[in-house]
Design a protein around this motif. Structure first.
Motif, short mmCIF file in Angstrom:
data_model
loop_
_atom_site.label_atom_id
_atom_site.label_comp_id
_atom_site.label_asym_id
_atom_site.label_seq_id
_atom_site.Cartn_x
_atom_site.Cartn_y
_atom_site.Cartn_z
N ILE A 1 1.07 -1.11 -0.42
CA ILE A 1 0.22 -0.23 0.09
C ILE A 1 1.18 1.51 0.01
N THR A 2 1.12 1.81 -1.22
CA THR A 2 1.97 3.16 -1.03
C THR A 2 1.44 4.27 -1.24
N GLN A 3 -0.29 4.21 -0.51
CA GLN A 3 -0.87 5.98 -0.84
C GLN A 3 -1.78 5.20 0.29
N ILE A 4 -2.45 6.15 1.74
CA ILE A 4 -3.35 5.57 2.05
C ILE A 4 -4.31 7.20 2.21
N SER A 5 -5.54 6.91 2.15
CA SER A 5 -6.80 8.45 2.65
C SER A 5 -6.71 8.24 4.03
N PRO A 6 -6.44 9.45 4.64
CA PRO A 6 -6.98 9.76 6.55
C PRO A 6 -8.48 8.86 5.98
N GLU A 7 -9.59 9.20 5.48
CA GLU A 7 -10.96 9.12 5.90
C GLU A 7 -10.57 7.23 5.90
N THR A 8 -12.03 6.80 6.31
CA THR A 8 -11.54 5.66 7.26
C THR A 8 -13.69 5.06 6.98
N VAL A 9 -13.03 4.28 7.26
CA VAL A 9 -14.99 3.56 7.12
C VAL A 9 -15.12 2.38 7.55
N LYS A 10 -15.96 2.19 8.27
CA LYS A 10 -15.68 0.40 9.47
C LYS A 10 -17.16 -0.53 7.88
N GLY A 11 -16.87 -0.97 8.42
CA GLY A 11 -17.56 -1.91 7.47
C GLY A 11 -17.63 -3.87 8.06
N ILE A 12 -18.38 -4.41 7.12
CA ILE A 12 -18.45 -5.98 8.39
C ILE A 12 -17.71 -6.85 6.91
N GLU A 13 -16.78 -7.35 7.73
CA GLU A 13 -16.03 -8.08 7.07
C GLU A 13 -16.30 -9.77 7.69
N GLY A 14 -15.97 -10.72 6.61
CA GLY A 14 -15.91 -12.44 7.05
C GLY A 14 -13.89 -12.79 6.22
N CYS A 15 -14.48 -14.29 6.82
CA CYS A 15 -12.69 -14.20 5.48
C CYS A 15 -12.59 -16.14 5.30
N LEU A 16 -12.65 -16.73 3.81
CA LEU A 16 -12.98 -18.29 3.74
C LEU A 16 -12.04 -18.99 5.24
N SER A 17 -10.82 -18.51 5.71
CA SER A 17 -10.03 -18.84 6.27
C SER A 17 -10.42 -18.80 8.18
N VAL A 18 -11.82 -18.14 8.53
CA VAL A 18 -12.20 -17.65 9.88
C VAL A 18 -13.81 -17.75 9.81
N PRO A 19 -14.37 -19.46 9.33
CA PRO A 19 -15.33 -19.95 9.09
C PRO A 19 -16.80 -19.28 10.31
N ASN A 20 -17.48 -18.44 9.74
CA ASN A 20 -18.89 -18.37 11.00
C ASN A 20 -18.46 -17.54 11.89
N LEU A 21 -18.14 -16.37 11.39
CA LEU A 21 -17.57 -15.16 12.63
C LEU A 21 -17.34 -13.89 11.12
N PHE A 22 -18.30 -12.76 11.11
CA PHE A 22 -17.98 -11.77 11.01
C PHE A 22 -17.66 -10.22 12.25
N GLY A 23 -17.37 -9.79 10.94
CA GLY A 23 -16.41 -8.51 12.30
C GLY A 23 -16.01 -7.35 11.66
N GLU A 24 -16.63 -6.30 12.59
CA GLU A 24 -16.21 -4.73 12.30
C GLU A 24 -14.97 -4.56 11.85
N VAL A 25 -14.56 -4.28 11.36
CA VAL A 25 -13.40 -3.32 10.80
C VAL A 25 -13.51 -1.86 10.28
#
Ligand code: NI
Length: 169
Positions: free
Chosen positions: A84-108
């Motif tokens: 990641i060579t550029q990154i905005s100061p603005e952030t946003v929250k969203g719900i993620e899941g992961c194929l390697s972490v089944p049956n769990l979601f998280g707000e990141v």
């Protein structure tokens, strides 16, 4: 082409720094084709090589470049050694899941916009500007290459029944 098994927590490879990609030959092409096949077989929009038990800095993402357009077609991004060579100061929250972490979601909380630089599957330099959900997917996949999972960053965790719609990245 073949579908590979997606490894799940607590598989130790998911917690390791993946190795830099230096080979773009036959084995690398097979790995990428298999990762794309595996992604198509799973309810996911991104996959990092450690998730198919290969400790290399390869990621595959399939998502529209601009999802604000109606009927935007997903595009396949293949990146070796992404940074990641550029990154905005603005952030946003969203719900993620992961194929390697089944049956769990998280707000990141993630950066809203990023620029990712790396190499394509032929070893040529590429630069991708990503915004919104695409930026989130890239940040999630690049985390995988450093042994970081969304559960480490999540402020809140949810069970699948608490989440309306989840795409695992
Ligand atoms: Ni993931």
């Amino acid at each position: 082409m073949a579908i590979r098994e997606v490894v799940k927590l607590p598989e130790p490879i998911l917690r390791k720094q993946a190795h830099k990609v230096t080979d773009f030959g036959k084995d690398a092409q097979k790995l990428i084709n298999d990762m794309i096949d595996t992604l198509h077989d799973e309810p996911g929009v991104g996959l990092a090589a450690p998730q198919v038990n290969v400790s290399l800095r390869w990621i595959v993402v399939e998502y529209p470049l601009d999802d604000s357009k109606e009927n935007a077609k997903p595009k396949i991004f293949v990146v070796a050694n992404p940074e990641i060579t550029q990154i905005s100061p603005e952030t946003v929250k969203g719900i993620e899941g992961c194929l390697s972490v089944p049956n769990l979601f998280g707000e990141v909380e993630r950066a809203l916009e990023i620029t990712v630089t790396g190499l394509n599957r032929q070893g040529k330099k590429q630069k991708i500007h990503a915004k919104g959900w695409l930026a989130r997917i890239f940040q999630h996949e690049i985390d995988h290459l450093n042994g970081v999972l969304f559960v480490d960053r999540a402020e809140k965790l949810y069970q699948p029944e608490e989440v309306e719609e989840g795409s695992s990245v």
